[in-house]
Design an enzyme around this catalytic site. Structure first.
Site, PDB file in Angstrom:
ATOM      1  N   ASN A  85     -34.012  46.520 -63.991  1.00 44.04           N
ATOM      2  CA  ASN A  85     -34.931  45.428 -64.421  1.00 44.04           C
ATOM      3  C   ASN A  85     -33.941  44.494 -65.182  1.00 44.04           C
ATOM      4  O   ASN A  85     -33.066  44.791 -65.622  1.00 44.04           O
ATOM      5  CB  ASN A  85     -36.332  45.929 -65.092  1.00 44.04           C
ATOM      6  CG  ASN A  85     -37.495  45.265 -64.403  1.00 44.04           C
ATOM      7  OD1 ASN A  85     -37.266  44.068 -64.838  1.00 44.04           O
ATOM      8  ND2 ASN A  85     -38.591  45.771 -64.670  1.00 44.04           N
ATOM      9  N   HIS A 115     -15.901  53.307 -80.672  1.00 38.53           N
ATOM     10  CA  HIS A 115     -14.995  52.605 -81.702  1.00 38.53           C
ATOM     11  C   HIS A 115     -14.397  53.709 -82.631  1.00 38.53           C
ATOM     12  O   HIS A 115     -15.325  54.596 -83.085  1.00 38.53           O
ATOM     13  CB  HIS A 115     -15.455  51.259 -82.304  1.00 38.53           C
ATOM     14  CG  HIS A 115     -15.865  50.203 -81.208  1.00 38.53           C
ATOM     15  ND1 HIS A 115     -14.656  49.421 -80.863  1.00 38.53           N
ATOM     16  CD2 HIS A 115     -16.910  49.987 -80.618  1.00 38.53           C
ATOM     17  CE1 HIS A 115     -15.327  48.610 -79.872  1.00 38.53           C
ATOM     18  NE2 HIS A 115     -16.693  48.887 -79.643  1.00 38.53           N
ATOM     19  N   GLY A 142     -38.016  50.446 -71.023  1.00 38.07           N
ATOM     20  CA  GLY A 142     -37.434  49.230 -71.614  1.00 38.07           C
ATOM     21  C   GLY A 142     -36.957  49.208 -72.861  1.00 38.07           C
ATOM     22  O   GLY A 142     -37.580  50.246 -73.626  1.00 38.07           O
ATOM     23  N   ALA A 160     -39.516  54.184 -73.610  1.00 40.60           N
ATOM     24  CA  ALA A 160     -39.208  52.855 -74.037  1.00 40.60           C
ATOM     25  C   ALA A 160     -38.833  52.859 -75.481  1.00 40.60           C
ATOM     26  O   ALA A 160     -39.455  53.258 -76.332  1.00 40.60           O
ATOM     27  CB  ALA A 160     -40.484  51.951 -73.995  1.00 40.60           C
ATOM     28  N   ARG A 166     -28.058  62.410 -77.321  1.00 39.03           N
ATOM     29  CA  ARG A 166     -27.751  63.854 -77.125  1.00 39.03           C
ATOM     30  C   ARG A 166     -28.054  63.796 -75.363  1.00 39.03           C
ATOM     31  O   ARG A 166     -28.867  63.199 -74.889  1.00 39.03           O
ATOM     32  CB  ARG A 166     -28.197  64.685 -77.679  1.00 39.03           C
ATOM     33  CG  ARG A 166     -27.804  64.958 -79.108  1.00 39.03           C
ATOM     34  CD  ARG A 166     -28.235  65.724 -79.710  1.00 39.03           C
ATOM     35  NE  ARG A 166     -27.705  65.900 -81.184  1.00 39.03           N
ATOM     36  CZ  ARG A 166     -27.968  66.761 -82.120  1.00 39.03           C
ATOM     37  NH1 ARG A 166     -28.767  67.680 -81.924  1.00 39.03           N
ATOM     38  NH2 ARG A 166     -27.243  66.643 -83.323  1.00 39.03           N
ATOM     39  N   LYS A 180     -35.977  62.455 -78.714  1.00 40.75           N
ATOM     40  CA  LYS A 180     -36.437  64.080 -78.744  1.00 40.75           C
ATOM     41  C   LYS A 180     -37.231  64.344 -78.008  1.00 40.75           C
ATOM     42  O   LYS A 180     -37.974  63.636 -77.432  1.00 40.75           O
ATOM     43  CB  LYS A 180     -36.834  64.335 -80.206  1.00 40.75           C
ATOM     44  CG  LYS A 180     -35.971  64.133 -81.575  1.00 40.75           C
ATOM     45  CD  LYS A 180     -36.287  64.412 -82.650  1.00 40.75           C
ATOM     46  CE  LYS A 180     -35.365  63.992 -84.049  1.00 40.75           C
ATOM     47  NZ  LYS A 180     -35.757  64.219 -85.252  1.00 40.75           N
TER      48      LYS A 180
END
Length: 184
Positions: A85, A115, A142, A160, A166, A180
């Site tokens: 989207n 980084h 989203g 969303a 993880r 989670k």
């Protein structure tokens, strides 16, 4: 023979993201993303021609809404019936594979670049590329953010605004920051 910075990036070693060869590839992706974003929808179709040509793999029926941004495009693999989207960002310093029938909501962000934690080495613009793999029939809501090195299993749901730090098991639903598991 020493490796180029691009070869280091592709092999998962630390590399300089400001290398001229890598910068040229980034510029090519910027141009393809720009074309995709400014073409009239009827002229663009599901994906702008330069953007489609840039991808490592892209099924014929993939749909990407404009605006879209990717770092290089050359590491993006999109299977059949994938939908991205508006406002999606894929920083594809490593392979990003999105499986069949997967849908990404507006403003989903996928990051492969990580980084250096050492501030002195970070000043040298060192990055490492970690792949992201998204299985089949995955729904990502989203504003979700997928961090480097993550694998999301088939039929998983990412809520969303979630930040996925993880791996997510097949069939799992995860929400929050950090994301989670919740019961479906």
């Amino acid at each position: 023979m020493p490796q180029s910075e691009l070869e280091k990036m592709q092999s998962g070693d630390w590399y300089s993201c400001l290398d001229p060869e890598i910068s040229t590839l980034r510029h090519r992706a910027l141009e393809a993303c720009h074309e995709h974003s400014v073409l009239y929808p009827a002229e663009r179709g599901n994906i702008g021609p330069k953007l489609r040509a840039l991808f490592a793999e892209c099924a014929d029926d993939v749909r990407i809404e404009a605006r879209f941004h990717c770092a290089y495009g050359i590491n993006i693999h999109l299977a059949e019936d994938v939908f991205l989207n508006v406002g999606c960002v894929i920083l594809d310093t490593a392979p990003v594979k999105i499986g069949k029938h997967s849908m990404l909501g507006p403003n989903v962000q996928i990051y492969c670049a990580d980084h250096h934690r050492d501030p002195e080495l970070r000043k040298q613009h060192l990055e490492i590329a970690r792949p992201v793999t998204i299985g089949e029939n995955v729904w990502i809501g989203g504003g979700a953010i997928i961090l480097p090195g993550i694998t999301i299993g088939d039929e998983a749901i990412i809520g969303a605004g979630s930040v996925v730090t993880r791996d997510v098991a097949a069939g799992a639903t995860v929400v929050g920051n950090p994301a989670k598991p919740v019961a479906r």
